[in-house]
Design a protein around this motif. Structure first.
Motif, short mmCIF file in Angstrom:
data_model
loop_
_atom_site.label_atom_id
_atom_site.label_comp_id
_atom_site.label_asym_id
_atom_site.label_seq_id
_atom_site.Cartn_x
_atom_site.Cartn_y
_atom_site.Cartn_z
N GLY A 63 7.24 -9.74 17.60
CA GLY A 63 5.68 -9.71 17.61
C GLY A 63 5.03 -11.11 17.12
N ALA A 64 5.79 -12.17 16.68
CA ALA A 64 5.32 -13.25 16.26
C ALA A 64 4.50 -12.97 15.10
N ARG A 65 4.85 -12.05 14.04
CA ARG A 65 4.07 -11.59 12.93
C ARG A 65 4.27 -12.79 12.07
N GLY A 76 0.60 -17.47 8.98
CA GLY A 76 0.88 -17.36 7.77
C GLY A 76 0.83 -16.25 7.08
N ILE A 77 1.47 -15.80 5.86
CA ILE A 77 1.73 -14.63 5.42
C ILE A 77 0.77 -14.49 4.44
N GLN A 93 -12.01 -5.98 1.25
CA GLN A 93 -11.99 -6.06 2.74
C GLN A 93 -10.64 -5.76 3.34
N PRO A 94 -11.22 -5.11 4.66
CA PRO A 94 -9.91 -4.62 5.46
C PRO A 94 -9.31 -5.83 6.14
N TYR A 95 -8.00 -5.73 6.23
CA TYR A 95 -7.08 -6.62 6.83
C TYR A 95 -6.61 -6.30 8.17
N PHE A 96 -6.79 -7.01 9.10
CA PHE A 96 -5.98 -6.91 10.40
C PHE A 96 -5.97 -8.22 11.17
N ARG A 97 -4.58 -8.86 11.54
CA ARG A 97 -4.45 -9.94 12.36
C ARG A 97 -3.41 -9.65 13.14
N ARG A 98 -3.43 -10.02 14.44
CA ARG A 98 -2.37 -9.99 15.58
C ARG A 98 -2.51 -11.62 16.04
N TYR A 106 1.68 -7.91 9.21
CA TYR A 106 1.72 -6.85 8.03
C TYR A 106 0.77 -6.82 7.34
N ALA A 107 0.30 -6.00 6.81
CA ALA A 107 -0.81 -5.66 5.74
C ALA A 107 -0.52 -6.47 4.52
N PRO A 108 -1.19 -7.05 3.69
CA PRO A 108 -0.68 -7.85 2.40
C PRO A 108 0.01 -6.71 1.43
#
Length: 250
Positions: A126-128, A132-133, A143-148, A183-185
Motif C-alpha cells: 500500500g505504499a504506506r 514519511g512516518i 488531533q485524529p490522524y489518517f493519511r493514505r 499506520y497511526a503514530p
C-alpha cells in the motif's frame, strides 16, 4: 493473484512464437473473466428465481482453499442487474492496476532487487509511509490522524485534475474505504517488519522465476489435446512464499 499471473507471463514470453503470445492472451482472458465474475457476484448476487442466465448461478472460478469467491456458497438475496457503467469503470481500474504492476515488476526484474522491493512496497504494502512516518512522540494527541497514499500521474489524481499541495493533503486525509492507509503514530512500530516482508517477497519472486525457467517448453505448453489442459499442473504449481526463505528459517 496479480503476482502469480505476472510470474506465469514472464515464463510464457520465453515460449517460441506464436505460442508465447497465444498462451499469454488466453491467460489474461481467463484472468479478467474471473475478475469480472467476482465483481458481479458482489454487485449482483443471483438466485434460482432471478432472471440471470443459468450459468451465472455458479462462479466462473470454482471455490478453492487458496482463493475465495465473493458470495460463494452464501445464501444471498437476489438483486437487480449491476450497473454496467459501474462494472466497466471497475474493470478499467483493475486493468490499469494490472498493467502498472506488470511494468513495475518487469523493471525490477531488469534493474535488480532494490527496484523489485520498491514495486512490492507500492503494490502489495500500500505504499504506506510514502510521505514519511509520523511517530507517537511527534503526534498531536488531540488531533485524529489518517493519511493514505494518492496515486499521482503528472500532478493528477485518480479522479483527474491537477492538485495543489493543500488539496493533496486534503485528499490524503479522506478515507476511500479500501483499508489501505498509513499506520497511526501508535502503530509506527509495524513499519519495522516491512524490510523483511519486501525481502521475503523479492526472494519468492526470484525463486519462482528460476523454477519456472527450468521447466521445458513442451511441459509448459502441454500435449495440446482437448481434455489434457491440466497436464503437468503439478510441475507448474507455485510454492509457498515462506518456503526456502533464509530470513524465516528458525
Amino acid at each position: 493473484m496479480n503476482l502469480h499471473v505476472w510470474l506465469l507471463t514472464v515464463r510464457l514470453r520465453a515460449l517460441p512464437p506464436p505460442h508465447g503470445m497465444n498462451h499469454i492472451q488466453g491467460l489474461i482472458d481467463h484472468f479478467f473473466l474471473d475478475v469480472e465474475d467476482r465483481v458481479r457476484r458482489v454487485l449482483q448476487p443471483v438466485g434460482p428465481d432471478s432472471m440471470a442466465p443459468a450459468q451465472n448461478l455458479e462462479p466462473y472460478t470454482q471455490p478453492t482453499d487458496f482463493y475465495t469467491v465473493a458470495n460463494g456458497g452464501m445464501r444471498v438475496k437476489a438483486r437487480g442487474r449491476a450497473p454496467e457503467r459501474l462494472v466497466t469503470r471497475q474493470m478499467k481500474v483493475f486493468k490499469e492496476q494490472y498493467f502498472g504492476l506488470g511494468m513495475a515488476l518487469d523493471l525490477g526484474l531488469v534493474k535488480g532487487d532494490a527496484e523489485m522491493a520498491g514495486a512490492v512496497w507500492r503494490n502489495f504494502l500500500g505504499a504506506r509511509g510514502a510521505r514519511g512516518i509520523l511517530y507517537q512522540s511527534d503526534a498531536d494527541p488531540t488531533q485524529p490522524y489518517f493519511r493514505r497514499s494518492v496515486n499521482l500521474l503528472g500532478g493528477k489524481v485518480e479522479q483527474g485534475g491537477t492538485m495543489t499541495e493543500e488539496q493533496l493533503r486534503a485528499e490524503e486525509a479522506k478515507d476511500d474505504g479500501s483499508g489501505v492507509h498509513d499506520y497511526a503514530p501508535a502503530e509506527a512500530d509495524k513499519y519495522v517488519a516491512y524490510p523483511e516482508r519486501m525481502a521475503t517477497l523479492v526472494a519468492y519472486v526470484r525463486r519462482e522465476l528460476k523454477r519456472l525457467d527450468a521447466i521445458p517448453d513442451e511441459v509448459v505448453m502441454g500435449p495440446g489435446k482437448v481434455g489434457s489442459e491440466a497436464a503437468h499442473m503439478d510441475q507448474l504449481k507455485f510454492g509457498r512464499v515462506r518456503d526456502g526463505n533464509p530470513l524465516l528459517d528458525p
